[in-house]
Design a protein around this motif. Structure first.
Motif, short mmCIF file in Angstrom:
data_model
loop_
_atom_site.label_atom_id
_atom_site.label_comp_id
_atom_site.label_asym_id
_atom_site.label_seq_id
_atom_site.Cartn_x
_atom_site.Cartn_y
_atom_site.Cartn_z
N SER A 1 35.73 43.48 46.32
CA SER A 1 35.49 44.89 46.62
C SER A 1 35.39 45.67 45.32
O SER A 1 36.19 45.45 44.40
CB SER A 1 36.64 45.45 47.46
N PRO A 2 34.42 46.58 45.21
CA PRO A 2 34.33 47.40 43.99
C PRO A 2 35.57 48.26 43.77
O PRO A 2 35.83 48.70 42.65
CB PRO A 2 33.09 48.27 44.25
N LEU A 3 36.32 48.50 44.83
CA LEU A 3 37.49 49.38 44.73
C LEU A 3 38.74 48.65 44.28
O LEU A 3 39.73 49.27 43.91
CB LEU A 3 37.76 50.03 46.11
N ASN A 4 38.72 47.30 44.30
CA ASN A 4 39.92 46.54 43.94
C ASN A 4 39.53 45.35 43.09
O ASN A 4 38.96 44.38 43.57
CB ASN A 4 40.64 46.07 45.21
N SER A 5 39.85 45.41 41.82
CA SER A 5 39.49 44.33 40.89
C SER A 5 40.72 43.58 40.40
O SER A 5 40.63 42.82 39.44
CB SER A 5 38.72 44.91 39.69
N SER A 6 41.86 43.77 41.04
CA SER A 6 43.10 43.16 40.55
C SER A 6 43.11 41.65 40.74
O SER A 6 43.79 40.93 40.02
CB SER A 6 44.30 43.79 41.25
N ARG A 7 42.37 41.14 41.74
CA ARG A 7 42.40 39.71 42.03
C ARG A 7 41.12 38.98 41.63
O ARG A 7 40.89 37.87 42.06
CB ARG A 7 42.65 39.49 43.53
N GLU A 8 40.31 39.60 40.84
CA GLU A 8 39.02 38.99 40.52
C GLU A 8 39.19 37.81 39.56
O GLU A 8 40.10 37.77 38.73
CB GLU A 8 38.09 40.03 39.90
N HIS A 9 38.29 36.83 39.70
CA HIS A 9 38.27 35.66 38.82
C HIS A 9 36.85 35.54 38.27
O HIS A 9 35.93 35.19 39.01
CB HIS A 9 38.68 34.41 39.58
N GLU A 10 36.68 35.84 37.02
CA GLU A 10 35.36 35.82 36.39
C GLU A 10 34.98 34.39 36.04
O GLU A 10 35.70 33.68 35.35
CB GLU A 10 35.36 36.69 35.13
N LEU A 11 33.81 33.97 36.52
CA LEU A 11 33.33 32.62 36.27
C LEU A 11 32.42 32.53 35.06
O LEU A 11 32.44 31.54 34.32
CB LEU A 11 32.60 32.10 37.51
#
Length: 463
Positions: free
Chosen positions: A159-169
């Motif tokens: 979600s654009p509103l929540n980036s706390s759990r993102e994993h960049e590949l």
């Protein structure tokens, strides 16, 4: 203790010796068991590629990600910091194919900032990032530097509103320019004319274009630089709210003679410019030059604007821009629309441009969701008057459903509303435009404009 150490050393030495296989023994093993196959137990690291990674703002950039988990959800995200320090962002959702690939030129987005197969969707859907200042208009000021955009592929549909759990590949950084190498930028401060001239690479001669920006304050240069990058000499002119021009900031303090001077200051003797080939933007001013002054443009392009206004047409004294507020439309949010201000049925007859006098081809680019100006109604009236005058062949209209007022070069973000510079920061002006349809209008109209200019500016002189 020493003896025990020697025993351990011999045991370890024997173990290691058993792991050593000499070439002769290896060949014997091959004869008994067939060829030896080496198998990698780890897949290659994810890779995101942009082709090209340095391009003009109106060029297509192909984005393709490799070595991703197969048949899995991923997100593509673009981020850019503008010259004013604000973060812009777009996020869209994809599914990798059976090879672990996402190709934005072939694969559709299934959600996020846009849907469908949109190779440049991450760029035209850029908007101010959540949590930052909203209703911004992106306008390039320093043309010697590019916009730098960081594109990332992320695990899952984020979600654009929540980036706390993102994993960049994987990620890639690319540059988007308005000016190709070799374009020359020349400041014009001559005979009280204020402007900037952009010359394409090479010796010339070049057709000349005059680029005007309506009621945009100051000196707006980025579109002129892009025209020069496509082989057209282009001058952008200041005539409103510029420190080098006299008079109050809320007036156009220059008159007809100011615009007549433009052809006298182009060019320098070292570069030949065909000065009678002139194309101009901003309808009232544009069409006045084309119909009333001795400039004799070869063609005119108008993007969303009127040929009449509640303001009186200016002559040598300029024009007052303090509009009558009774014709403003203000919605519940306090956002202002000027559509009624330029409706032909509201305007006194003496404030109409005498469009019947035009002698050159006109190209009108219309956004049908224009909330700032009644562009459709004005185009209808112009077409009617030219037909009555026996000049329908001079008028070409290109109309785009869902497009708003600010139709700019391709792949630039849509601005639906923005802060009104001449009013307190709480005041907003409505431009209109559906995100995807407006982007389609920008992509389609820009090559039409360039083709129209080329076909009319590079022919034989008929003036």
């Amino acid at each position: 203790m020493i003896m025990w150490g020697l025993v351990c050393g011999r045991l370890l030495s024997g173990l290691f010796q058993k792991q050593i296989i000499c070439p002769r023994a290896l060949n014997k093993t091959r004869r008994l068991h067939g060829p030896v196959r080496w198998m990698a137990t780890r897949r290659p690291a994810p890779l995101l590629r942009a082709t090209p990674c340095r391009a003009l703002i109106d060029e297509l950039i192909a984005l393709k990600a490799y070595h991703l988990p197969r048949n899995s959800p991923v997100s593509m995200r673009a981020r850019m910091t503008c010259e004013d320090g604000h973060l812009w962002q777009s996020v869209s959702h994809y599914h990798t194919d059976e090879d672990g690939v996402v190709d934005l030129t072939k694969h559709p987005s299934v959600g996020g900032s846009y849907v469908g197969c949109e190779p440049m969707g991450l760029f035209w859907s850029l908007q101010p990032a959540p949590g930052g200042k909203q209703s911004l208009r992106l306008r390039k000021k320093h043309l010697e530097t590019p916009y730098t955009v960081d594109v990332s592929v992320l695990e899952g549909h984020i979600s654009p509103l929540n980036s706390s759990r993102e994993h960049e590949l994987a990620t890639v950084s690319l540059q988007r320019w308005y000016m190709v190498p070799g374009v020359r930028r020349i400041e014009i401060r001559q005979n009280r004319v204020v402007g900037t001239l952009f010359l394409p690479p090479g010796p010339g001669p070049f057709p000349a274009v005059l680029d005007l920006w309506g009621m945009a304050r100051g000196l707006v240069e980025y579109r002129a630089a892009l025209f020069a990058s496509h082989g057209l000499a282009c001058m952008t002119l200041a005539y409103f709210d510029n420190k080098d021009l006299p008079g109050p900031s809320k007036r156009i303090n220059v008159g007809d003679s100011y615009f007549k001077k433009v052809s006298t200051i182009l060019p320098t003797p070292a570069v030949v410019i065909i000065v009678y080939l002139l194309t101009i933007f901003y309808h009232n001013l544009t069409l006045r030059i084309a119909t009333s002054l001795s400039v004799n443009p070869r063609c005119v392009v108008c993007i969303n604007g009127p040929f009449c206004s509640m303001n009186k047409l200016f002559g040598e004294d300029g024009e007052n821009t303090d509009e009558e507020q009774k014709h403003w439309n203000i919605n519940e949010q306090g956002y202002v629309s000027f559509r009624d201000f330029c409706l032909p049925c509201n305007v006194p007859p003496e404030n109409f441009i005498q469009i019947e006098k035009v002698r050159c081809p006109l190209l009108f680019v219309i956004g049908e969701d224009d909330l700032c100006c009644p562009s459709i109604e004005n185009a209808d009236e112009i077409e009617r008057r030219l037909h009555t005058a026996g000049k329908p062949h001079l008028f070409t209209r290109v109309s785009y459903p869902g497009a708003g007022h600010l139709i700019e070069p391709p792949y630039t973000p849509t601005c639906h509303t923005s802060v009104w510079a001449s009013q307190p920061t709480q005041s907003m002006i409505q431009w209109g435009g559906n995100l995807k349809q407006h982007a389609a209008a920008q992509k389609d109209s820009w090559p039409r404009i360039l083709t129209f200019l080329e076909s009319n500016l590079r022919g034989e002189d008929t003036a």
